[in-house]
Motif scaffolding. Sequence first.
Motif, mmCIF file in Angstrom:
data_model
loop_
_atom_site.group_PDB
_atom_site.id
_atom_site.type_symbol
_atom_site.label_atom_id
_atom_site.label_comp_id
_atom_site.label_asym_id
_atom_site.label_seq_id
_atom_site.Cartn_x
_atom_site.Cartn_y
_atom_site.Cartn_z
ATOM 1 N N TYR A 66 5.160 -2.589 -6.381
ATOM 2 C CA TYR A 66 4.658 -2.376 -5.026
ATOM 3 C C TYR A 66 5.225 -3.471 -4.124
ATOM 4 O O TYR A 66 5.123 -4.661 -4.424
ATOM 5 C CB TYR A 66 3.124 -2.419 -5.002
ATOM 6 C CG TYR A 66 2.477 -1.260 -5.732
ATOM 7 C CD1 TYR A 66 2.138 -0.091 -5.068
ATOM 8 C CD2 TYR A 66 2.222 -1.336 -7.099
ATOM 9 C CE1 TYR A 66 1.551 0.977 -5.739
ATOM 10 C CE2 TYR A 66 1.636 -0.277 -7.782
ATOM 11 C CZ TYR A 66 1.297 0.875 -7.102
ATOM 12 O OH TYR A 66 0.727 1.928 -7.762
ATOM 13 N N GLU A 68 4.306 -4.367 -1.148
ATOM 14 C CA GLU A 68 3.399 -4.991 -0.186
ATOM 15 C C GLU A 68 2.707 -6.251 -0.699
ATOM 16 O O GLU A 68 1.939 -6.879 0.032
ATOM 17 C CB GLU A 68 2.318 -3.982 0.235
ATOM 18 C CG GLU A 68 2.836 -2.729 0.918
ATOM 19 C CD GLU A 68 3.253 -1.653 -0.062
ATOM 20 O OE1 GLU A 68 3.138 -1.917 -1.293
ATOM 21 O OE2 GLU A 68 3.686 -0.577 0.369
ATOM 22 N N GLU A 69 2.938 -6.641 -1.946
ATOM 23 C CA GLU A 69 2.223 -7.793 -2.502
ATOM 24 C C GLU A 69 2.597 -9.094 -1.786
ATOM 25 O O GLU A 69 3.727 -9.271 -1.332
ATOM 26 C CB GLU A 69 2.544 -7.944 -3.997
ATOM 27 C CG GLU A 69 2.004 -6.825 -4.843
ATOM 28 C CD GLU A 69 2.428 -6.967 -6.295
ATOM 29 O OE1 GLU A 69 3.038 -7.999 -6.638
ATOM 30 O OE2 GLU A 69 2.140 -6.048 -7.083
ATOM 31 N N TRP A 304 -3.887 -6.778 -2.506
ATOM 32 C CA TRP A 304 -2.532 -7.229 -2.810
ATOM 33 C C TRP A 304 -1.694 -7.400 -1.560
ATOM 34 O O TRP A 304 -0.775 -8.209 -1.538
ATOM 35 C CB TRP A 304 -1.864 -6.225 -3.757
ATOM 36 C CG TRP A 304 -2.100 -4.808 -3.347
ATOM 37 C CD1 TRP A 304 -1.400 -4.077 -2.449
ATOM 38 C CD2 TRP A 304 -3.162 -3.968 -3.810
ATOM 39 N NE1 TRP A 304 -1.935 -2.818 -2.308
ATOM 40 C CE2 TRP A 304 -3.026 -2.712 -3.148
ATOM 41 C CE3 TRP A 304 -4.201 -4.132 -4.719
ATOM 42 C CZ2 TRP A 304 -3.902 -1.651 -3.355
ATOM 43 C CZ3 TRP A 304 -5.062 -3.061 -4.935
ATOM 44 C CH2 TRP A 304 -4.905 -1.851 -4.268
ATOM 45 N N ASP A 305 -2.024 -6.663 -0.486
ATOM 46 C CA ASP A 305 -1.254 -6.744 0.752
ATOM 47 C C ASP A 305 -1.879 -7.686 1.773
ATOM 48 O O ASP A 305 -1.418 -7.773 2.907
ATOM 49 C CB ASP A 305 -1.088 -5.362 1.368
ATOM 50 C CG ASP A 305 -2.429 -4.669 1.619
ATOM 51 O OD1 ASP A 305 -3.476 -5.280 1.342
ATOM 52 O OD2 ASP A 305 -2.421 -3.511 2.086
ATOM 53 N N ASN A 321 -6.258 -9.186 8.103
ATOM 54 C CA ASN A 321 -5.275 -9.512 7.079
ATOM 55 C C ASN A 321 -5.020 -11.011 7.054
ATOM 56 O O ASN A 321 -4.839 -11.624 8.117
ATOM 57 C CB ASN A 321 -3.965 -8.755 7.354
ATOM 58 C CG ASN A 321 -3.044 -8.744 6.158
ATOM 59 O OD1 ASN A 321 -2.657 -9.791 5.649
ATOM 60 N ND2 ASN A 321 -2.695 -7.551 5.700
#
Length: 392
Positions: A66, A68-69, A304-305, A321
């Motif tokens: 993935y 976006e981590e 994770w993002d 975020n």
Amino acid sequence: MIGISKLYCGTVEPSDALRYGRRSGELPSHLLQFSEDKKPVVVWNVTQACNLKCIHCYARAADQKYKEELTHDQALKLIDELADFGVPVILFSGGEPFMRTDLVDLARHTVQNGMRAVISTNGTLINRDKACELREIGLSYVGVSLDGMEEVHDHFRGKKGAFREAMDGIKNCKEADLKVGLRFTMNRLNVDEIPKIFDLIEEYDIPRACFYHLVYAGRGTDLVKDDLDHSETRKVVDLIIERTKDFHDRGMPKEILTVDNHADGPYVYLRMLRENNPRAGEVLQLLKMNEGNSSGRGIGCISWDGKVHADQFWRHYSFGNVLERPFGEIWSDLSNPLMAQLKDKKNYIKGRCAKCKWLDVCAGNFRVRAEAVTGDIWGEDPACYLTDEEIR
């Protein structure tokens, strides 16, 4: 979480928490749930990648990369920010956290910042060297998920051999003198495995086990039809209480907890009242200290993002975020209406929960479960199994 051994077997007393002033930064890990300041324990889903594909995974993890981590440097910065905010514990989860090659470095940095580091894992990737490395850096605990014995567990995990690999991981932790325990999510497909799990705890001298009630999130929503009904839940909680007491009576005390259904607290207390247990009053005091469900207050989640959630199951709503604002700033920002409400959720609970005399003890239970069934964040939790007579 409800400490069955703490409450029913008397391994903790109210004075134990009061001795530390109920401050998160000073309480030992086994007393942290009784803190008064409720600095959040952060569940950090460091990756969505996983080498297994569990049928009840709330993160819908899969064996793929993935993009976006958070990067390694972003992750280290986040740990520094969490320490500055006073977070007492980081629980590294996934997906499968060991899919991140820098997991040990992140855990080490957490410990060096004065926080406790805990890992929630499927256990299959913990070899002897990894277990020794985690012990050397000061990791507090490893929780390995088991869904039953070999046939049942492998079915849940989508891989033949997953049970044996998980047991090897547990053995490697024990040989390295690294504290390890079990995590078990209860439903009709594996409820008959619970006595066998207790037998396994005894056979391998496992010091801790958490029995999770099903939360309707991720692939777990596909198991709603297989969730325990109220009568089945009561029987299971009674079984857990009785097997925990059996350990205690035989001089083999284990830390046994139930998680994600705060009706368990009043249920234990009411049982102790029926049994004329002289410790019932102390148990009620501990339950009031615990304050029930703490999503958005005493527990939070980072994806994770970098997105921040009220808990690990509530990932369909983000407060912000950490790549854009520090976690502490996001967590303390009461201009977000939902964050403000979660800090004082008892004033917004509706239906049966709003009239319940245990509201101060339970705090309305799980909002994600209520929303999944009723469509209303503040509706009553359908998994509350207390009778009308018990909540009057």
